[in-house]
Design a protein around this motif. Sequence first.
Motif, mmCIF file in Angstrom:
data_model
loop_
_atom_site.group_PDB
_atom_site.id
_atom_site.type_symbol
_atom_site.label_atom_id
_atom_site.label_comp_id
_atom_site.label_asym_id
_atom_site.label_seq_id
_atom_site.Cartn_x
_atom_site.Cartn_y
_atom_site.Cartn_z
ATOM 1 N N ARG A 191 0.842 -1.200 0.000
ATOM 2 C CA ARG A 191 0.000 0.000 0.000
ATOM 3 C C ARG A 191 0.879 1.252 0.000
ATOM 4 N NH1 ARG A 191 -5.307 -1.223 -0.671
ATOM 5 N NH2 ARG A 191 -6.051 0.317 0.851
ATOM 6 N N THR A 192 0.328 2.356 -0.490
ATOM 7 C CA THR A 192 1.035 3.633 -0.513
ATOM 8 C C THR A 192 0.246 4.664 0.282
ATOM 9 O OG1 THR A 192 1.998 3.192 -2.691
ATOM 10 C CG2 THR A 192 1.935 5.487 -1.969
ATOM 11 N N ILE A 193 0.914 5.310 1.230
ATOM 12 C CA ILE A 193 0.285 6.319 2.084
ATOM 13 C C ILE A 193 0.973 7.659 1.847
ATOM 14 C CG2 ILE A 193 -0.187 7.045 4.454
ATOM 15 C CD1 ILE A 193 -1.811 4.616 3.544
ATOM 16 N N LEU A 194 0.158 8.700 1.697
ATOM 17 C CA LEU A 194 0.649 10.050 1.424
ATOM 18 C C LEU A 194 0.259 10.996 2.547
ATOM 19 C CD1 LEU A 194 1.570 12.507 -0.379
ATOM 20 C CD2 LEU A 194 -0.701 12.410 -1.431
ATOM 21 N N ASP A 195 1.209 11.817 2.983
ATOM 22 C CA ASP A 195 0.930 12.914 3.906
ATOM 23 C C ASP A 195 1.318 14.205 3.196
ATOM 24 O OD1 ASP A 195 0.757 14.846 5.866
ATOM 25 O OD2 ASP A 195 1.715 13.644 7.420
ATOM 26 N N PRO A 196 0.333 15.024 2.793
ATOM 27 C CA PRO A 196 0.637 16.244 2.034
ATOM 28 C C PRO A 196 1.052 17.429 2.886
ATOM 29 C CG PRO A 196 -1.728 16.006 2.277
ATOM 30 C CD PRO A 196 -1.114 14.786 2.913
ATOM 31 N N MET A 197 1.007 17.270 4.207
ATOM 32 C CA MET A 197 1.493 18.303 5.144
ATOM 33 C C MET A 197 2.364 17.593 6.161
ATOM 34 S SD MET A 197 -2.022 20.458 5.817
ATOM 35 C CE MET A 197 -3.132 20.890 4.479
ATOM 36 N N CYS A 198 3.434 16.988 5.708
ATOM 37 C CA CYS A 198 4.120 15.947 6.484
ATOM 38 C C CYS A 198 4.861 16.459 7.710
ATOM 39 C CB CYS A 198 5.050 15.141 5.594
ATOM 40 S SG CYS A 198 6.407 16.065 4.853
ATOM 41 N N GLY A 199 5.138 17.775 7.807
ATOM 42 C CA GLY A 199 5.810 18.279 8.999
ATOM 43 C C GLY A 199 7.130 17.577 9.232
ATOM 44 N N THR A 200 7.260 16.910 10.390
ATOM 45 C CA THR A 200 8.498 16.191 10.710
ATOM 46 C C THR A 200 8.446 14.723 10.316
ATOM 47 O OG1 THR A 200 7.763 15.705 12.966
ATOM 48 C CG2 THR A 200 8.966 17.764 12.627
ATOM 49 N N GLY A 201 7.343 14.288 9.693
ATOM 50 C CA GLY A 201 7.283 12.946 9.135
ATOM 51 C C GLY A 201 6.781 11.855 10.055
ATOM 52 N N GLY A 202 6.135 12.216 11.171
ATOM 53 C CA GLY A 202 5.712 11.196 12.128
ATOM 54 C C GLY A 202 4.756 10.169 11.557
ATOM 55 N N VAL A 203 3.761 10.622 10.796
ATOM 56 C CA VAL A 203 2.806 9.676 10.192
ATOM 57 C C VAL A 203 3.512 8.796 9.173
ATOM 58 C CG1 VAL A 203 0.813 9.517 8.652
ATOM 59 C CG2 VAL A 203 0.747 11.066 10.611
ATOM 60 N N LEU A 204 4.419 9.382 8.393
ATOM 61 C CA LEU A 204 5.127 8.604 7.374
ATOM 62 C C LEU A 204 6.013 7.538 8.002
ATOM 63 C CD1 LEU A 204 6.117 11.426 4.864
ATOM 64 C CD2 LEU A 204 4.095 9.951 4.849
ATOM 65 N N ILE A 205 6.652 7.860 9.126
ATOM 66 C CA ILE A 205 7.461 6.868 9.834
ATOM 67 C C ILE A 205 6.598 5.674 10.218
ATOM 68 C CG2 ILE A 205 8.723 6.361 11.968
ATOM 69 C CD1 ILE A 205 9.666 9.318 11.904
ATOM 70 N N GLU A 206 5.445 5.937 10.826
ATOM 71 C CA GLU A 206 4.594 4.849 11.298
ATOM 72 C C GLU A 206 3.990 4.060 10.145
ATOM 73 O OE1 GLU A 206 4.659 3.922 14.375
ATOM 74 O OE2 GLU A 206 5.969 5.617 14.796
ATOM 75 N N ALA A 207 3.587 4.744 9.085
ATOM 76 C CA ALA A 207 3.060 4.038 7.917
ATOM 77 C C ALA A 207 4.127 3.153 7.291
ATOM 78 C CB ALA A 207 2.528 5.039 6.897
ATOM 79 N N GLY A 208 5.356 3.671 7.222
ATOM 80 C CA GLY A 208 6.446 2.876 6.664
ATOM 81 C C GLY A 208 6.776 1.667 7.507
ATOM 82 N N LEU A 209 6.760 1.819 8.829
ATOM 83 C CA LEU A 209 7.034 0.691 9.714
ATOM 84 C C LEU A 209 5.915 -0.340 9.679
ATOM 85 C CD1 LEU A 209 8.591 2.584 12.757
ATOM 86 C CD2 LEU A 209 9.777 1.100 11.130
ATOM 87 N N ALA A 210 4.715 0.079 9.269
ATOM 88 C CA ALA A 210 3.610 -0.866 9.087
ATOM 89 C C ALA A 210 3.688 -1.575 7.740
ATOM 90 C CB ALA A 210 2.274 -0.142 9.215
ATOM 91 N N GLY A 211 4.695 -1.227 6.938
ATOM 92 C CA GLY A 211 4.930 -1.932 5.681
ATOM 93 C C GLY A 211 4.565 -1.178 4.432
ATOM 94 N N ALA A 212 4.046 0.046 4.560
ATOM 95 C CA ALA A 212 3.608 0.802 3.391
ATOM 96 C C ALA A 212 4.758 1.551 2.735
ATOM 97 C CB ALA A 212 2.521 1.805 3.785
ATOM 98 N N ARG A 213 4.602 1.834 1.437
ATOM 99 C CA ARG A 213 5.454 2.807 0.766
ATOM 100 C C ARG A 213 4.901 4.175 1.117
ATOM 101 N NH1 ARG A 213 5.363 5.528 -4.521
ATOM 102 N NH2 ARG A 213 7.490 6.139 -5.030
ATOM 103 N N VAL A 214 5.774 5.153 1.405
ATOM 104 C CA VAL A 214 5.277 6.444 1.867
ATOM 105 C C VAL A 214 5.707 7.576 0.945
ATOM 106 C CG1 VAL A 214 5.099 5.713 4.263
ATOM 107 C CG2 VAL A 214 7.228 6.739 3.476
ATOM 108 N N LEU A 215 4.780 8.528 0.785
ATOM 109 C CA LEU A 215 5.004 9.743 0.022
ATOM 110 C C LEU A 215 4.680 10.922 0.920
ATOM 111 C CD1 LEU A 215 3.068 8.829 -3.271
ATOM 112 C CD2 LEU A 215 5.520 8.553 -2.831
#
Length: 333
Positions: A191-215
């Motif tokens: 799965r691919t998860i996108l955060d368009p206001m990513c700030g410091t990347g906290g959501v992207l870190i967690e999505a990536g650790l759950a196995g997703a590709r992150v944008l």
Amino acid sequence: MYLLELGGEDDAFAAREAESAAADVTVVAPGLATAAAVDREAVRTLAYTHRASEVVGRTDASVAGARALLSAASLDREGTVAVRARDVRGSAGVDTQAVERELGGVLVDRGFAVDLDDPDHELRALFARGEPTGVADAEAADACVLGWQVAESRRDYGDRKPTDRAFFQPGSMDPLLARALANVAGAGPGRTILDPMCGTGGVLIEAGLAGARVLGSDAQARMVRGTRENLDQFLAGDYAVLRGDATRLPFRDDAADGVVFDAPYGRQSKIATHDLDDLVAGALAEARRVAPRTVMVADRSWAGVARDAGWEIESAFERRVHRSLTRYVLVLE
């Protein structure tokens, strides 16, 4: 049937996150839900579900009731066992040590050997009384549910506190909530998860650790650089973080399976060239272009703006942070 031990203070929100790893989730008592099926690997990635167990049966929240239930139940297990009892949120007033002795005695009488240190099977005995939190029209429950544990979530969020990251900014979201939001958005392998206001990347870190590709994207160059530092610290997987305007994302149509974003707080906020209302409206419209689901967090409900952008509100939650801040979470499809 499976039993889920929920965490946090909002049973409805915990159950919604659990739906990313289980089918037909229903809250049955404070801190407890049932599910028709579970993905055991996905359960391990949940933030607000501690454990999943295969249900043996349900009775009233008393030691005598638990003993009678276990004595009559069919037990299709071989090997050593241990009993772990829990008074969920201290609501039932039971003596958990007495429960473990009583139920352990039943298992011994039925031919099982007890191993408290490294058992082959762990019997969970969960007691709860009262009304679940956050569940509309919830009825008070008086329940003891017995189940054989099949999965446990990984409780390692403290290792990723915002202040321990390579790049830190005040106001960063805690990793527990970030993981839950990523899960609700559909994070997982393939799965691919996108955060368009990513700030410091906290959501992207967690999505990536759950196995997703992150944008990710952010209007500020320093946030983009900081997010890349943080992703390099925690992820070895594929990611892309770009500088961009959330109302004109630098990604193609249908680029993601889910979007998560934490909107700027404050009714009078002005961000770069956008007023807050224009920013949120534009971000919601762009999110609809790039993904079929969005999970939005804000300090007020943007439900009307979300509907105007073409979204349907699948669910909505209010999460009190402290006296002056309540987070509103919208799940949009």
